[in-house]
Design an enzyme around this catalytic site. Sequence first.
Site, PDB file in Angstrom:
ATOM      1  N   CYS A 253       0.847  -1.201   0.000  1.00  0.00           N
ATOM      2  CA  CYS A 253       0.000   0.000   0.000  1.00  0.00           C
ATOM      3  C   CYS A 253       0.883   1.252   0.000  1.00  0.00           C
ATOM      4  O   CYS A 253       0.816   2.086   0.893  1.00  0.00           O
ATOM      5  CB  CYS A 253      -0.957   0.040   1.180  1.00  0.00           C
ATOM      6  SG  CYS A 253      -1.811  -1.518   1.458  1.00  0.00           S
ATOM      7  N   ALA A 254       1.738   1.348  -1.005  1.00  0.00           N
ATOM      8  CA  ALA A 254       2.816   2.343  -1.006  1.00  0.00           C
ATOM      9  C   ALA A 254       2.375   3.762  -1.344  1.00  0.00           C
ATOM     10  O   ALA A 254       2.976   4.726  -0.891  1.00  0.00           O
ATOM     11  CB  ALA A 254       3.894   1.919  -1.998  1.00  0.00           C
ATOM     12  N   ALA A 255       1.317   3.906  -2.157  1.00  0.00           N
ATOM     13  CA  ALA A 255       0.943   5.249  -2.624  1.00  0.00           C
ATOM     14  C   ALA A 255       0.586   6.142  -1.422  1.00  0.00           C
ATOM     15  O   ALA A 255       0.013   5.639  -0.451  1.00  0.00           O
ATOM     16  CB  ALA A 255      -0.245   5.159  -3.576  1.00  0.00           C
ATOM     17  N   GLY A 258       5.499   8.374   0.076  1.00  0.00           N
ATOM     18  CA  GLY A 258       6.325   9.103   1.046  1.00  0.00           C
ATOM     19  C   GLY A 258       7.223   8.149   1.822  1.00  0.00           C
ATOM     20  O   GLY A 258       8.438   8.374   1.943  1.00  0.00           O
ATOM     21  N   ASP A 303      -2.538  -6.070  -5.412  1.00  0.00           N
ATOM     22  CA  ASP A 303      -3.365  -6.053  -4.212  1.00  0.00           C
ATOM     23  C   ASP A 303      -2.643  -6.797  -3.090  1.00  0.00           C
ATOM     24  O   ASP A 303      -2.358  -7.994  -3.217  1.00  0.00           O
ATOM     25  CB  ASP A 303      -4.709  -6.730  -4.556  1.00  0.00           C
ATOM     26  CG  ASP A 303      -5.684  -6.678  -3.393  1.00  0.00           C
ATOM     27  OD1 ASP A 303      -5.240  -6.446  -2.248  1.00  0.00           O
ATOM     28  OD2 ASP A 303      -6.892  -6.859  -3.639  1.00  0.00           O
ATOM     29  N   CYS A 375      -3.044   5.461   9.981  1.00  0.00           N
ATOM     30  CA  CYS A 375      -3.155   6.846  10.440  1.00  0.00           C
ATOM     31  C   CYS A 375      -4.531   7.014  11.102  1.00  0.00           C
ATOM     32  O   CYS A 375      -5.222   7.998  10.906  1.00  0.00           O
ATOM     33  CB  CYS A 375      -2.927   7.847   9.307  1.00  0.00           C
ATOM     34  SG  CYS A 375      -3.957   7.592   7.870  1.00  0.00           S
TER      35      CYS A 375
END
Lengths: 439, 174
Positions: A253-255, A258, A303, A375
Amino acid sequence: MTALKSGARTRAEAARVIDAVVSDGRSLDWALARSDEKVAPADRPVVHMLCYGVLRFHWLLRWQLAQLLDKPLKPRDSIVETLLAIGFFQLSDTRIPDHAAVSTTVEAARLLRRPRYAGLINAVLRNYVRKNISELEPADEEARLNHPAWLIQRFRTDWPDHWRQIIEANNDRAPMWLRINTRQKSALDYQTQNEIDGDLLAGVNGALKLRRPMRVEEIPAFDKGQVSVQDAAAQLAAPWLLARGGERVLDACAAPGGKTGHLLELLGPNAHLTAIDSDSTRLEGVRQNLDRLGQTATVLAADASKPGEWWDGKSFDRILLDAPCSASGVIRRHPDIKLLRRESDIQTLACRQGEMLAALWPLLEPAGRLLYVTCSVLAEENDAVIRKFLAAHGDAREDRVLHDYNIRDLMHDKNSGFQVLPGTQGLDGFYFACLEKVS
Amino acid sequence: MAKLKILEFPDPRLRKKAVPVENVDAALRQLVDDMFETMYDAPGIGLAATQVDVHRRLLVADVSSEKNEPWVLINPVILEKDGTEVSEEGCLSVPGYYEAVERAEHIRVRYLDRDGIEVESEFEGLLAVCVQHEMDHLEGKLFVDYLSEAKRQRIRKRLEKDRRSREEERATVF
């Protein structure tokens, strides 16, 4: 004749953006990106300021509106109510002179093809000032705290001693944090050489909080890839993995990339990093970010919960799972979350987070580390997910040793994992749990 | 002082050609005061007598941001014009619509001032555009006449629809 002032344009544009969020359920990022394309660069900061401010204080402003209108306007004129909220926000929370706030908002009604409401808007805004509406303290809790009732209740249950701090931080403006690539230069040197007015944070190497935000183009050495914009709480993730060059690292889930860039900076020239994300559009942003930083990684549209579709069978020494979540810890940066998120979303997200964790676990080498990050500040998405996972996986244990003792003060201990609460030292709200595979 | 009702396109009275003012007397000055009040309240930067259904050659304007530079032009005549400038114009008689119109950049005008004294002034920039826009009104002409037929029809239909729905929904302010 009437003259068109840029003031009226920006109010009308802000009303369109906010209405897209409030009435059509669009995300603020999406609506602002579309708006930026047609708004002159000089006008964008005002549009953004109005949109963030009005969404941040949505419940209070609508409550104030109810004090001045005897009945709501027709649904197809909801944009007029939004315009009134924009007027109130200007009158109560900005240094825009009252007469300018009123005249630009009245003119904006004409631009929005609602000229017949010009008189009403004028009268309501004048009453707002005359009756000191901004001084009234609403009895209604949603209006007082500017959050939906279900979210207030969640914060109360999960954080009986800290829920007020969370809510206050969510309604605050977020500071701008930089991440300096410390492989090239220390944050202190960067700050001194470029005479930047800001604060360093002990325990987070490379984090620099700006006292005054600047435009990305103005950030020294940004185009050279020496520096990135990233909240210091997000900067805690990459070092926590204790990854070294030569190790195989997965960023799931890199997008928007950052943390991917940060990992590569820490890994150095011998990095073997695979960055995946299921959203190929956002993955393009990851590629651009890595280009700017001069870094390379294997970037895949994939995915995380279905490794069978993309995994080459070689285990990873380190996995960073920055799981999709409610984003309830970064509401100050995304005030639209308060309007768009539903309570039922939380359970759905928690299920998905558990599935991803379980799907990625077999990809981890024995003695390898997996860092689970969200987050969010909600227990259901954080320690509850980890506890459930640990109960179901005998080869997993939590490593509760912090990688830098200086960050101890930022952390709230949970049964499993650690929570940074929003507002602590100017940070976003993040959750971290580091899992090790028992060999 | 009194606020006057502003006619809205496509009201046929906006098409009447205004006749010259004969006497600059107290009654006319009263009309000037009322027109300023109406214009400032709207808010607008210029207003022609035609727009308040008085078909005499008279216009008021104030393009300053502090609203402290009022102009009164009675029986105005353009003596000279040069240059061209395209700017977005709106009109109190065509509320909500702003379109690009080409005008002379610079004009010289002879007119009677509020005391009935004949003067000549040079205007440029927004004030020049405004004076030309208001002088068009005195001829029965509107800025939408510079647009394409299709565009003008669209604006007309929208405004007529607005007007019809205006009576039915009027939220009360208390």
